[in-house]
Design a protein around this motif. Structure first.
Motif, mmCIF file in Angstrom:
data_model
loop_
_atom_site.group_PDB
_atom_site.id
_atom_site.type_symbol
_atom_site.label_atom_id
_atom_site.label_comp_id
_atom_site.label_asym_id
_atom_site.label_seq_id
_atom_site.Cartn_x
_atom_site.Cartn_y
_atom_site.Cartn_z
ATOM 1 N N MET A 97 -27.505 32.879 -6.221
ATOM 2 C CA MET A 97 -27.561 32.018 -7.394
ATOM 3 C C MET A 97 -27.316 32.814 -8.676
ATOM 4 O O MET A 97 -26.700 32.325 -9.622
ATOM 5 N N MET A 98 -27.799 34.055 -8.699
ATOM 6 C CA MET A 98 -27.563 34.894 -9.875
ATOM 7 C C MET A 98 -26.083 35.213 -10.054
ATOM 8 O O MET A 98 -25.545 35.115 -11.159
ATOM 9 N N ILE A 99 -25.407 35.580 -8.961
ATOM 10 C CA ILE A 99 -23.994 35.925 -9.084
ATOM 11 C C ILE A 99 -23.168 34.683 -9.409
ATOM 12 O O ILE A 99 -22.167 34.755 -10.145
ATOM 13 N N GLY A 100 -23.590 33.517 -8.883
ATOM 14 C CA GLY A 100 -22.912 32.271 -9.242
ATOM 15 C C GLY A 100 -23.062 31.961 -10.725
ATOM 16 O O GLY A 100 -22.104 31.562 -11.402
ATOM 17 N N GLY A 101 -24.275 32.150 -11.251
ATOM 18 C CA GLY A 101 -24.501 31.940 -12.677
ATOM 19 C C GLY A 101 -23.762 32.946 -13.531
ATOM 20 O O GLY A 101 -23.280 32.629 -14.623
ATOM 21 N N ALA A 102 -23.642 34.187 -13.030
ATOM 22 C CA ALA A 102 -22.926 35.225 -13.775
ATOM 23 C C ALA A 102 -21.469 34.844 -13.971
ATOM 24 O O ALA A 102 -20.910 34.999 -15.071
ATOM 25 N N LEU A 103 -20.832 34.326 -12.920
ATOM 26 C CA LEU A 103 -19.418 33.948 -13.037
ATOM 27 C C LEU A 103 -19.249 32.689 -13.871
ATOM 28 O O LEU A 103 -18.402 32.644 -14.781
ATOM 29 N N THR A 132 -24.288 41.711 -9.919
ATOM 30 C CA THR A 132 -25.747 41.615 -9.927
ATOM 31 C C THR A 132 -26.385 42.774 -9.165
ATOM 32 O O THR A 132 -27.533 43.137 -9.437
ATOM 33 N N ALA A 133 -25.680 43.337 -8.205
ATOM 34 C CA ALA A 133 -26.055 44.615 -7.567
ATOM 35 C C ALA A 133 -27.508 44.674 -7.099
ATOM 36 O O ALA A 133 -28.221 45.641 -7.350
ATOM 37 N N GLY A 134 -27.967 43.623 -6.437
ATOM 38 C CA GLY A 134 -29.318 43.645 -5.883
ATOM 39 C C GLY A 134 -30.414 43.178 -6.811
ATOM 40 O O GLY A 134 -31.591 43.247 -6.452
ATOM 41 N N ALA A 135 -30.070 42.668 -8.001
ATOM 42 C CA ALA A 135 -31.107 42.222 -8.942
ATOM 43 C C ALA A 135 -31.933 41.083 -8.366
ATOM 44 O O ALA A 135 -33.138 40.988 -8.616
ATOM 45 N N GLY A 136 -31.302 40.197 -7.583
ATOM 46 C CA GLY A 136 -32.039 39.091 -6.978
ATOM 47 C C GLY A 136 -33.074 39.559 -5.981
ATOM 48 O O GLY A 136 -34.176 38.997 -5.891
ATOM 49 N N TRP A 137 -32.756 40.604 -5.226
ATOM 50 C CA TRP A 137 -33.717 41.157 -4.272
ATOM 51 C C TRP A 137 -34.895 41.804 -5.004
ATOM 52 O O TRP A 137 -36.045 41.690 -4.568
#
Length: 296
Positions: A42-48, A205-210
């Motif tokens: 979800m973070m990478i989707g929001g980033a794009l 995002t490089a693991g920020a969600g984890w």
């Protein structure tokens, strides 16, 4: 080498903001009894989505709004699969992360090399998203501790069968919580692309969600603990950058493995939540990760 404490603190706040948004969103989701491991997706989707809209419109505010919508939309895939089709929450969350990473890798190609519009600085030189993230902490605490809808959400998370017996709409509460968590995760991802990196990069995002998932557990499902954990992570990030700037070698491998190691620890703690609660720490919500079978 002289270090300006104020500048370091400002850098710390910026590094902590994406984790803070994602962590607060996941905290609300888990308090409702749902475990969503799709935060990274979800973070990478929001980033794009946020970067694309901000670049096209020239408005960072519209970019963050688009990121919230994108994150919430992705979270609804998880909600349908887990709340209606009763799929395994862990497997579905992992699939959502893989889906988000693959989807953005495909649709993000045209945006590589483009620049995001500048964000206007706010009080003390901090942008408005940093202030919004800090303001969300007491708001989420008040909602969960004092507001009636928040108390209902906690009741659903503690014992969904008892909450259902009292007439609370368990499925609706959880879907709303999942959507809120997705929106905050999307905004956290957009902060990376719009305010930190200032451009779109695949897998940024490089693991920020984890990390956000791990912080929720180590914060014992408390918003103030999530703030402290996010600031701690931000401090470590800034320290690592400062050490590299000073010529001190920091193994990249250690940084790369940290998110996944933290996730393994989180899953172990959640699976042993009953024993964890008796050991003196704060117990996980009683129904966390358990599917809800509505009685007809």
């Amino acid at each position: 080498m002289m270090i300006d404490p104020l500048s370091v603190f400002i850098l710390l706040l910026g590094a902590a903001t994406p984790i803070l948004f994602a962590g607060l969103g996941e905290l609300v989701v888990e308090r409702a009894g749902v475990l969503n491991l799709g935060v990274e997706g979800m973070m990478i989707g929001g980033a794009l989505a946020g970067f694309a809209v901000a670049h096209a419109s020239g408005s960072t505010a519209l970019g963050f709004l688009a990121a919230a919508i994108a994150g919430a939309a992705l979270s609804m895939i998880f909600a349908v699969l887990t709340q209606f089709l009763l799929s395994n929450q862990v497997a579905t969350g992992l699939a959502l992360t893989l889906f988000g990473l693959g989807l953005t890798a495909m649709f993000g190609k045209p945006y590589e090399g483009m620049k995001a519009p500048a964000m206007m600085p706010g009080p003390l030189g901090l942008n408005w998203m940093i202030w919004l993230g800090i303001a969300l902490v007491p708001l989420v605490w008040w909602f969960l501790a004092r507001a009636q809808p928040g108390l209902i959400l906690r009741a659903v998370g503690e014992n969904h069968d008892a909450a259902h017996g009292l007439g609370y709409p368990v499925r609706r509460v959880r879907i709303l919580a999942i959507g809120f968590g997705g929106a905050l995760a999307g905004m956290g991802g957009a902060y990376i692309s719009i305010a930190t990196v200032l451009q779109w990069t695949e897998g940024m995002t490089a693991g920020a969600g984890w990390i956000a998932l791990a912080i929720v557990v180590f914060a014992q499902w408390n918003p103030w603990g999530v703030l402290a954990g996010a600031w701690l992570f931000g401090g470590v990030t800034v320290l690592q950058l400062r050490l590299q700037a000073a010529g001190v070698a920091v193994p990249v491998q250690l940084l790369s493995m940290a998110p996944y190691l933290a996730t393994i620890i989180v899953l172990v703690l959640i699976s042993a939540r009953q024993k964890f609660g008796r050991s003196g720490g704060a117990a996980a919500p009683g129904s966390l990760g358990r599917p809800f079978h509505a009685l007809r």
